[in-house]
Design a protein around this motif. Structure first.
Motif, PDB file in Angstrom:
ATOM      1  N   MET A 199       0.292  -4.770   2.082  1.00  0.00           N
ATOM      2  CA  MET A 199       0.904  -4.625   2.397  1.00  0.00           C
ATOM      3  C   MET A 199       1.652  -5.129   4.156  1.00  0.00           C
ATOM      4  SD  MET A 199       0.978  -0.754   1.706  1.00  0.00           S
ATOM      5  CE  MET A 199      -0.400  -0.165   2.519  1.00  0.00           C
ATOM      6  N   ASP A 200       0.734  -5.316   4.895  1.00  0.00           N
ATOM      7  CA  ASP A 200       0.928  -5.966   5.775  1.00  0.00           C
ATOM      8  C   ASP A 200       1.534  -7.233   6.145  1.00  0.00           C
ATOM      9  OD1 ASP A 200       0.676  -6.027   8.930  1.00  0.00           O
ATOM     10  OD2 ASP A 200      -0.799  -7.751   8.312  1.00  0.00           O
ATOM     11  N   LEU A 201       1.456  -7.979   4.917  1.00  0.00           N
ATOM     12  CA  LEU A 201       2.256  -9.279   4.983  1.00  0.00           C
ATOM     13  C   LEU A 201       3.104  -8.774   4.106  1.00  0.00           C
ATOM     14  CD1 LEU A 201      -0.321 -11.782   3.382  1.00  0.00           C
ATOM     15  CD2 LEU A 201       0.538 -11.548   5.234  1.00  0.00           C
ATOM     16  N   MET A 202       3.781  -8.436   2.933  1.00  0.00           N
ATOM     17  CA  MET A 202       4.767  -8.048   2.042  1.00  0.00           C
ATOM     18  C   MET A 202       5.459  -7.026   2.511  1.00  0.00           C
ATOM     19  SD  MET A 202       3.765  -9.907   0.065  1.00  0.00           S
ATOM     20  CE  MET A 202       4.287  -9.338  -2.644  1.00  0.00           C
ATOM     21  N   ILE A 203       5.447  -6.325   3.411  1.00  0.00           N
ATOM     22  CA  ILE A 203       6.445  -4.751   4.332  1.00  0.00           C
ATOM     23  C   ILE A 203       6.118  -4.878   5.872  1.00  0.00           C
ATOM     24  CG2 ILE A 203       6.294  -3.688   1.548  1.00  0.00           C
ATOM     25  CD1 ILE A 203       4.565  -1.737   3.078  1.00  0.00           C
ATOM     26  N   ASP A 204       7.486  -4.396   5.565  1.00  0.00           N
ATOM     27  CA  ASP A 204       7.468  -4.485   7.258  1.00  0.00           C
ATOM     28  C   ASP A 204       7.066  -2.556   7.998  1.00  0.00           C
ATOM     29  OD1 ASP A 204       8.325  -6.875   7.931  1.00  0.00           O
ATOM     30  OD2 ASP A 204      10.328  -6.091   7.494  1.00  0.00           O
ATOM     31  N   PHE A 272       6.631  -3.647 -10.486  1.00  0.00           N
ATOM     32  CA  PHE A 272       7.600  -3.491  -9.478  1.00  0.00           C
ATOM     33  C   PHE A 272       7.246  -4.960  -8.712  1.00  0.00           C
ATOM     34  CE2 PHE A 272       7.627   1.146 -10.487  1.00  0.00           C
ATOM     35  CZ  PHE A 272       9.139   0.652  -9.883  1.00  0.00           C
ATOM     36  N   SER A 273       6.064  -5.499  -9.518  1.00  0.00           N
ATOM     37  CA  SER A 273       5.422  -6.787  -9.141  1.00  0.00           C
ATOM     38  C   SER A 273       6.283  -8.417  -9.072  1.00  0.00           C
ATOM     39  CB  SER A 273       4.081  -7.414  -9.327  1.00  0.00           C
ATOM     40  OG  SER A 273       4.337  -7.642 -10.581  1.00  0.00           O
ATOM     41  N   GLN A 274       7.484  -8.219  -9.973  1.00  0.00           N
ATOM     42  CA  GLN A 274       8.235  -8.336  -9.604  1.00  0.00           C
ATOM     43  C   GLN A 274       9.810  -8.581  -8.862  1.00  0.00           C
ATOM     44  OE1 GLN A 274       7.982 -10.743 -11.864  1.00  0.00           O
ATOM     45  NE2 GLN A 274       5.922 -10.099 -12.438  1.00  0.00           N
ATOM     46  N   GLN A 275       9.321  -7.487  -8.517  1.00  0.00           N
ATOM     47  CA  GLN A 275      10.496  -7.161  -7.500  1.00  0.00           C
ATOM     48  C   GLN A 275      10.436  -8.018  -5.513  1.00  0.00           C
ATOM     49  OE1 GLN A 275      13.378  -4.940  -8.353  1.00  0.00           O
ATOM     50  NE2 GLN A 275      12.514  -4.624 -10.318  1.00  0.00           N
ATOM     51  N   SER A 276      11.123  -8.259  -5.200  1.00  0.00           N
ATOM     52  CA  SER A 276      11.088  -8.964  -4.121  1.00  0.00           C
ATOM     53  C   SER A 276      10.879  -8.133  -3.085  1.00  0.00           C
ATOM     54  CB  SER A 276      13.142  -9.517  -3.333  1.00  0.00           C
ATOM     55  OG  SER A 276      12.703 -10.851  -4.499  1.00  0.00           O
ATOM     56  N   PRO A 277      10.041  -8.779  -2.190  1.00  0.00           N
ATOM     57  CA  PRO A 277       8.795  -7.500  -1.095  1.00  0.00           C
ATOM     58  C   PRO A 277       9.948  -7.387  -0.238  1.00  0.00           C
ATOM     59  CG  PRO A 277       8.390  -9.709  -1.100  1.00  0.00           C
ATOM     60  CD  PRO A 277       8.909  -9.455  -2.611  1.00  0.00           C
ATOM     61  N   PRO A 278      10.095  -6.598   0.661  1.00  0.00           N
ATOM     62  CA  PRO A 278      11.111  -6.163   1.759  1.00  0.00           C
ATOM     63  C   PRO A 278      11.118  -6.672   3.410  1.00  0.00           C
ATOM     64  CG  PRO A 278      10.082  -4.388   1.345  1.00  0.00           C
ATOM     65  CD  PRO A 278       9.350  -5.295   0.301  1.00  0.00           C
ATOM     66  N   HIS A 279       9.839  -7.994   3.065  1.00  0.00           N
ATOM     67  CA  HIS A 279       9.754  -8.320   4.197  1.00  0.00           C
ATOM     68  C   HIS A 279      10.483  -9.486   4.637  1.00  0.00           C
ATOM     69  CE1 HIS A 279       6.651  -9.978   7.580  1.00  0.00           C
ATOM     70  NE2 HIS A 279       7.455 -11.377   7.287  1.00  0.00           N
ATOM     71  N   GLY A 280      11.121  -8.529   6.323  1.00  0.00           N
ATOM     72  CA  GLY A 280      12.266  -9.744   6.651  1.00  0.00           C
ATOM     73  C   GLY A 280      13.495  -9.144   6.476  1.00  0.00           C
TER      74      GLY A 280
END
Length: 363
Positions: A199-204, A272-280
């Motif tokens: 989560m720390d990597l993938m979302i803000d 939901f793993s196929q969705q783009s992570p919202p990081h950045g």
């Protein structure tokens, strides 16, 4: 194609679970588990399907760039230069070795077979972690976290599925629970810790990520942990108590319910793993989750965050969730069908989810 990718990833996780659970249980001495009969054909089919299901995301990317370069040239480029393609090459190689091992061994009861099978299975899991979204953001932490996450859940789900569906009896059940409870706790802790790193990597921001589909998937997964922990406690304490009072009590159905809930978490992960992570990513209206829009419509702009305000609807859904949780407990004491217990657990999660969504306000 998106639906095919989702189905393939769900079944890929299922194959990993079957293989990991089978090999681990074959390593456990018979006095510490019920008698089990794992069909060799099941292991072989699971091993054969691993590279097939893992190839679907590769095919998805290939078809995306094929109109410009042609199908075969696109496939060649993806398999030789894209991370997801080169990772699949190793997935295929490891799967071939695993298939040969299962095919050529005469007895699946030998410990050497189970050790080699487990090593190959977790090696193939590593190739999947290598091609994950997290590995793109951080090649070291991302791969390790994703590997630990998938491995821990595969072990937990796998043991439950194999025991739940291939146990011939519930002999030595207390002995089985004595070590499996520790394994389940270890898998749970590993899943939580690796999940926090991911989560720390993938979302803000966790709560603000609920605005997008990736964050919605995380929320649903985490809410399903509530009934999962409940059934883990049932299997760890209630079942022990019942068996100490009644040797004829059959604990296998409750193992199956726990397995169903874990499989539901697998399915949500695949969706939901196929969705783009919202990081950045900047917040715009076009990336807002369609599910979130069912509860909150309007214009969303960068800088908007989620807050909470208590209202009548949130109180209503809270009491509904308590009602369904009570019915889950009642279903255990009344020895209701495991399907009914599972559906009541799903309704409980839906109520908690709805309570959170109607409590949300956009600031």
């Amino acid at each position: 194609m998106d639906i095919l990718v989702i189905i393939s990833q769900t079944l890929l996780y299922l194959c990993f679970s079957v293989l990991a659970g089978s090999f681990i249980l074959l390593l456990v001495p018979s006095k510490f588990r019920p008698d089990i009969k794992i069909p060799k054909r099941l292991l072989l089919i699971s091993a054969i399907l691993l590279p097939v299901f893992a190839f679907i995301p590769v095919l998805d990317i290939t078809l995306y760039i094929a109109p410009r370069l042609g199908l075969f040239e696109s496939l060649k480029i993806v398999l030789t230069t894209y991370k997801i393609g080169t990772a699949w090459d190793f997935t295929l190689l490891g799967s071939i070795v695993l298939i040969l091992l299962i095919s050529l061994v005469k007895s699946t009861e030998k410990s050497n077979f189970a050790i080699l099978g487990a090593l190959l299975t977790f090696g193939i899991i590593f190739t999947i972690a290598w091609s994950s979204h997290a590995s793109v953001i951080d090649p070291i932490i991302g791969i390790i976290s994703d590997f630990l996450h998938l491995s821990a859940v595969s072990i937990w789900v796998g043991i439950l599925l194999v025991i739940g569906w291939f146990a011939l009896n519930h002999k030595n059940w207390l002995e089985f629970l004595s070590w499996f409870s520790s394994v389940a706790i270890g898998c749970f802790v590993a899943t939580i810790l690796s999940g926090l790193f991911l989560m720390d990597l993938m979302i803000d921001g966790y709560i603000d990520s609920w605005l997008v589909s990736y964050g919605q998937g995380l929320l649903m997964k985490h809410l399903f942990l509530l009934p999962l922990v409940f059934y883990a406690l049932v299997n760890g304490f209630f079942v022990k108590y019942k068996l100490s009072k009644d040797d004829t009590f059959n604990p296998i159905p409750w193992i199956r319910v726990e397995g169903f809930i874990l499989f539901a978490i697998f399915t949500i992960t695949a969706v939901f793993s196929q969705q783009s992570p919202p990081h950045g990513l900047p917040l715009t209206s076009d990336i807002i989750s369609p599910i979130f829009r069912l509860f909150h419509d309007g214009t969303f702009e960068s800088g908007h965050t989620i807050g909470f305000v208590l209202n009548v609807n949130s109180v209503w859904f809270f009491f509904l969730s308590l009602l369904f949780m009570g019915l889950v407990v009642l279903s255990i004491f009344k020895k209701a069908s495991i399907i009914i217990s599972f559906l009541l657990s799903c309704l409980f999660v839906i109520c908690i989810y709805s309570m959170l969504m109607v409590t949300v306000v956009i600031r």
